[in-house]
Scaffold this active site. Structure first.
Site, PDB file in Angstrom:
ATOM      1  N   GLU A  56       0.816  -1.213   0.000  1.00  0.00           N
ATOM      2  CA  GLU A  56       0.000   0.000   0.000  1.00  0.00           C
ATOM      3  C   GLU A  56       0.857   1.273   0.000  1.00  0.00           C
ATOM      4  O   GLU A  56       0.386   2.341   0.416  1.00  0.00           O
ATOM      5  CB  GLU A  56      -0.952  -0.015   1.193  1.00  0.00           C
ATOM      6  CG  GLU A  56      -2.040  -1.079   1.058  1.00  0.00           C
ATOM      7  CD  GLU A  56      -2.960  -1.097   2.264  1.00  0.00           C
ATOM      8  OE1 GLU A  56      -4.062  -0.531   2.164  1.00  0.00           O
ATOM      9  OE2 GLU A  56      -2.572  -1.672   3.292  1.00  0.00           O
ATOM     10  N   SER A 111      -6.399  -2.643   1.376  1.00  0.00           N
ATOM     11  CA  SER A 111      -6.741  -2.166   0.034  1.00  0.00           C
ATOM     12  C   SER A 111      -7.244  -3.276  -0.880  1.00  0.00           C
ATOM     13  O   SER A 111      -7.166  -3.166  -2.091  1.00  0.00           O
ATOM     14  CB  SER A 111      -5.541  -1.463  -0.633  1.00  0.00           C
ATOM     15  OG  SER A 111      -5.295  -0.226  -0.007  1.00  0.00           O
ATOM     16  N   TYR A 117      -9.982   2.860  -5.495  1.00  0.00           N
ATOM     17  CA  TYR A 117      -9.099   3.957  -5.882  1.00  0.00           C
ATOM     18  C   TYR A 117      -9.283   4.474  -7.312  1.00  0.00           C
ATOM     19  O   TYR A 117      -8.807   5.549  -7.619  1.00  0.00           O
ATOM     20  CB  TYR A 117      -7.635   3.550  -5.665  1.00  0.00           C
ATOM     21  CG  TYR A 117      -7.391   3.111  -4.252  1.00  0.00           C
ATOM     22  CD1 TYR A 117      -7.567   3.996  -3.190  1.00  0.00           C
ATOM     23  CD2 TYR A 117      -7.034   1.798  -3.947  1.00  0.00           C
ATOM     24  CE1 TYR A 117      -7.370   3.600  -1.880  1.00  0.00           C
ATOM     25  CE2 TYR A 117      -6.822   1.398  -2.638  1.00  0.00           C
ATOM     26  CZ  TYR A 117      -6.991   2.300  -1.621  1.00  0.00           C
ATOM     27  OH  TYR A 117      -6.798   1.905  -0.332  1.00  0.00           O
ATOM     28  N   ARG A 131     -10.945   2.358  12.249  1.00  0.00           N
ATOM     29  CA  ARG A 131     -12.129   2.211  11.383  1.00  0.00           C
ATOM     30  C   ARG A 131     -12.566   0.758  11.421  1.00  0.00           C
ATOM     31  O   ARG A 131     -11.759  -0.136  11.158  1.00  0.00           O
ATOM     32  CB  ARG A 131     -11.842   2.632   9.943  1.00  0.00           C
ATOM     33  CG  ARG A 131     -13.135   2.915   9.140  1.00  0.00           C
ATOM     34  CD  ARG A 131     -12.858   3.137   7.665  1.00  0.00           C
ATOM     35  NE  ARG A 131     -12.684   1.868   6.995  1.00  0.00           N
ATOM     36  CZ  ARG A 131     -11.844   1.668   5.972  1.00  0.00           C
ATOM     37  NH1 ARG A 131     -11.108   2.636   5.504  1.00  0.00           N
ATOM     38  NH2 ARG A 131     -11.766   0.474   5.426  1.00  0.00           N
ATOM     39  N   ASP A 142     -14.975  -2.070   9.955  1.00  0.00           N
ATOM     40  CA  ASP A 142     -15.752  -2.388   8.750  1.00  0.00           C
ATOM     41  C   ASP A 142     -16.740  -3.509   9.057  1.00  0.00           C
ATOM     42  O   ASP A 142     -16.349  -4.583   9.529  1.00  0.00           O
ATOM     43  CB  ASP A 142     -14.812  -2.842   7.615  1.00  0.00           C
ATOM     44  CG  ASP A 142     -13.849  -1.750   7.136  1.00  0.00           C
ATOM     45  OD1 ASP A 142     -13.911  -0.622   7.663  1.00  0.00           O
ATOM     46  OD2 ASP A 142     -13.041  -2.029   6.229  1.00  0.00           O
ATOM     47  N   GLU A 178     -13.636  -6.509   9.386  1.00  0.00           N
ATOM     48  CA  GLU A 178     -12.238  -6.323   9.748  1.00  0.00           C
ATOM     49  C   GLU A 178     -12.085  -4.936  10.305  1.00  0.00           C
ATOM     50  O   GLU A 178     -13.014  -4.135  10.287  1.00  0.00           O
ATOM     51  CB  GLU A 178     -11.337  -6.508   8.514  1.00  0.00           C
ATOM     52  CG  GLU A 178     -11.655  -5.519   7.407  1.00  0.00           C
ATOM     53  CD  GLU A 178     -10.460  -4.707   6.962  1.00  0.00           C
ATOM     54  OE1 GLU A 178      -9.319  -5.028   7.331  1.00  0.00           O
ATOM     55  OE2 GLU A 178     -10.671  -3.701   6.263  1.00  0.00           O
ATOM     56  N   ASN A 229      -9.248  -1.414  10.590  1.00  0.00           N
ATOM     57  CA  ASN A 229      -8.082  -0.763  10.015  1.00  0.00           C
ATOM     58  C   ASN A 229      -7.523   0.198  11.053  1.00  0.00           C
ATOM     59  O   ASN A 229      -8.186   1.172  11.421  1.00  0.00           O
ATOM     60  CB  ASN A 229      -8.467  -0.031   8.732  1.00  0.00           C
ATOM     61  CG  ASN A 229      -8.831  -1.019   7.636  1.00  0.00           C
ATOM     62  OD1 ASN A 229      -7.952  -1.600   7.001  1.00  0.00           O
ATOM     63  ND2 ASN A 229     -10.107  -1.244   7.446  1.00  0.00           N
ATOM     64  N   GLY A 248      -7.428   4.637   5.295  1.00  0.00           N
ATOM     65  CA  GLY A 248      -7.130   5.605   4.236  1.00  0.00           C
ATOM     66  C   GLY A 248      -7.390   7.014   4.737  1.00  0.00           C
ATOM     67  O   GLY A 248      -8.371   7.270   5.434  1.00  0.00           O
TER      68      GLY A 248
HETATM   69  P1  ATP Z   1      -9.223  -2.228   3.537  1.00  0.00           P
HETATM   70  O1  ATP Z   1      -8.832  -1.431   2.327  1.00  0.00           O
HETATM   71  O2  ATP Z   1     -10.555  -1.800   4.092  1.00  0.00           O
HETATM   72  O3  ATP Z   1      -8.154  -2.356   4.562  1.00  0.00           O
HETATM   73  P2  ATP Z   1      -8.867  -5.120   3.205  1.00  0.00           P
HETATM   74  O4  ATP Z   1      -7.852  -5.360   2.160  1.00  0.00           O
HETATM   75  O5  ATP Z   1      -8.456  -5.243   4.626  1.00  0.00           O
HETATM   76  O6  ATP Z   1      -9.545  -3.703   2.952  1.00  0.00           O
HETATM   77  P3  ATP Z   1     -11.450  -6.474   3.516  1.00  0.00           P
HETATM   78  O7  ATP Z   1     -12.063  -5.238   4.051  1.00  0.00           O
HETATM   79  O8  ATP Z   1     -11.341  -7.638   4.434  1.00  0.00           O
HETATM   80  O9  ATP Z   1     -10.017  -6.162   2.885  1.00  0.00           O
HETATM   81  O10 ATP Z   1     -12.231  -6.961   2.231  1.00  0.00           O
HETATM   82  C1  ATP Z   1     -12.328  -6.131   1.097  1.00  0.00           C
HETATM   83  C2  ATP Z   1     -13.733  -6.151   0.556  1.00  0.00           C
HETATM   84  O11 ATP Z   1     -14.077  -7.497   0.152  1.00  0.00           O
HETATM   85  C3  ATP Z   1     -14.805  -5.781   1.559  1.00  0.00           C
HETATM   86  O12 ATP Z   1     -14.939  -4.386   1.649  1.00  0.00           O
HETATM   87  C4  ATP Z   1     -16.023  -6.485   0.954  1.00  0.00           C
HETATM   88  O13 ATP Z   1     -16.531  -5.760  -0.157  1.00  0.00           O
HETATM   89  C5  ATP Z   1     -15.436  -7.776   0.420  1.00  0.00           C
HETATM   90  N1  ATP Z   1     -15.481  -8.874   1.418  1.00  0.00           N
HETATM   91  C6  ATP Z   1     -14.446  -9.317   2.170  1.00  0.00           C
HETATM   92  N2  ATP Z   1     -14.799 -10.351   2.950  1.00  0.00           N
HETATM   93  C7  ATP Z   1     -16.099 -10.582   2.708  1.00  0.00           C
HETATM   94  C8  ATP Z   1     -17.065 -11.524   3.200  1.00  0.00           C
HETATM   95  N3  ATP Z   1     -16.750 -12.452   4.105  1.00  0.00           N
HETATM   96  N4  ATP Z   1     -18.344 -11.440   2.721  1.00  0.00           N
HETATM   97  C9  ATP Z   1     -18.677 -10.492   1.800  1.00  0.00           C
HETATM   98  N5  ATP Z   1     -17.827  -9.596   1.293  1.00  0.00           N
HETATM   99  C10 ATP Z   1     -16.556  -9.629   1.722  1.00  0.00           C
HETATM  100 MG    MG Z   2      -8.276  -3.736   6.060  1.00  0.00          MG
HETATM  101 MG    MG Z   3     -11.926  -3.282   4.643  1.00  0.00          MG
HETATM  102 MG    MG Z   4      -6.691  -1.124   5.386  1.00  0.00          MG
END
Ligand code: ATP
Ligand code: MG
Ligand code: MG
Ligand code: MG
Length: 324
Positions: A15, A158, A231, A270, A272, A285, A287, A291
């Site tokens: 990232e 991301s 993005y 944050r 989610d 999850e 953060n 961002g």
């Molecule tokens: P961030 O940029 O928020 O740090 P990240 O890389 O940590 O993102 P996640 O937030 O875990 O990843 O997942 C990214 C996206 O994938 C979520 O915002 C959602 O749209 C989808 N997603 C992830 N896990 C699931 C799930 N178990 N069920 C439905 N959608 C999911």
């Molecule tokens: Mg995340």
């Molecule tokens: Mg996320």
């Molecule tokens: Mg993140």
């Protein structure tokens, strides 16, 4: 006398580019009347440079903190959001904005985030952890999770390395992709419903506040909130405040505060969520440094609550300094 703030940005992480943007907007929105900014760039190979100085290794990095009052790590992902840089700052003894070593590590690792949150009574998506050497799921696990599934590296952000898997024949490829990003991979049951995020902010007196929830509405043919939708795609819509009835709004706000406490967070978080079937909050999850461009969720949520970007930064920095 102005407060000297070193803003760390870039970093040794997938990232890196996102952090350059977050760092830039932190630098641009710190009130120049109150803060003297020292931009510190961390290259993708982990060398540190102050201003337009030459980059150097860790010994050089430590020297950069001389005369700095507080550090603002505007870093995402590994070697930045995961407690590693925070550990260096602890060793040096310089105050810093946001989460500490433990919360960073716990929040970056989706396996342990979920374990800790479940222990405190929060609901998370059902899933299976594939460790180094584990190739795929057992037939029983496949039956239990069902399709679609989400396959994700345990410690990225991301949406890097994340796939939605609609059928068994796509699973191996998704696991292979995730393993390019991390030795540990999570396979989760998809949670159908809405996607809502909540911002938590710690005030200088220690009071925690949950901001207005934000709903993500994805358009433009994305199967989920992937890197492009985050993005590149301008058709993604954030509804702030999310349209929630009072009960649901209170539930997500309360759970976001509970997650903050559960992980031992400081400064900001944050959280989610999914709203399963539009009704039941399920934590996806967290953060520990979300961002941070002016268009990013966290600053947008606080702006909607009447806390503009410079004031938000003021609260974060003042909270960091009050902690000493
Ligand atoms: P961030 O940029 O928020 O740090 P990240 O890389 O940590 O993102 P996640 O937030 O875990 O990843 O997942 C990214 C996206 O994938 C979520 O915002 C959602 O749209 C989808 N997603 C992830 N896990 C699931 C799930 N178990 N069920 C439905 N959608 C999911
Ligand atoms: Mg995340
Ligand atoms: Mg996320
Ligand atoms: Mg993140």
């Amino acid at each position: 006398n102005r407060v000297r703030v070193a803003v760390l940005h870039g970093g040794r992480s997938g990232e890196h580019e996102v952090s350059l943007k977050s760092g830039r907007s932190v630098i641009d929105h710190l009130d120049p009347e109150r803060y003297e900014v020292v931009p510190v760039l961390i290259t993708p190979d982990g060398r540190w440079a102050s201003g337009d100085g030459e980059p150097g290794g860790l010994a050089h990095a430590i020297g950069l903190f001389e005369g700095v009052d507080v550090v603002f790590p505007a870093l995402h992902g590994e070697f930045g959001e995961d407690g590693t840089v925070q550990s260096l700052l602890e060793m040096v003894g310089v105050p810093y904005v946001g989460n500490g070593v433990f919360a960073g590590a716990a929040g970056m690792d989706k396996e342990f985030t979920k374990k800790l949150l479940v222990a405190d009574g929060l609901e998370v998506a059902d899933g299976v952890v594939l460790r180094a050497g584990d190739e795929t799921l057992t037939p029983e696990e496949i039956d239990r999770l069902g399709f679609p599934m989400f396959v994700k590296p345990a410690r990225t952000g991301s949406s890097l390395g994340i796939s939605k898997v609609d059928a068994e024949e796509e699973l191996a490829q998704a696991v292979k992709l995730a393993k390019d990003f991390d030795t540990k991979v999570l396979v989760e049951a998809a949670v159908p419903g809405r996607e809502v995020d909540v911002a938590v902010l710690e005030h200088p007196d220690g009071r925690l506040e949950a901001g207005p929830a934000l709903e993500i509405r994805i358009d433009g043919g994305h199967a989920f909130f992937d890197y492009e939708a985050k993005y590149a795609d301008t058709t993604t819509i954030f509804d702030i405040p999310a349209r929630l009835d009072d009960e649901l709004r209170e539930a997500v706000e309360w759970q976001a505060l509970a997650a903050f406490r559960s992980l031992g967070c400081r400064g900001l978080l944050r959280v989610d969520f999914f709203l399963r079937d539009g009704r039941t909050p399920v934590v996806n999850e967290v953060n520990t440094f979300p961002g941070f461009t002016a268009a990013s969720q966290f600053p947008q949520m606080w702006a909607a609550a009447g806390v503009e970007f410079p004031e938000l930064l003021d609260i974060l920095v003042t909270t960091a300094l009050a902690r000493r």
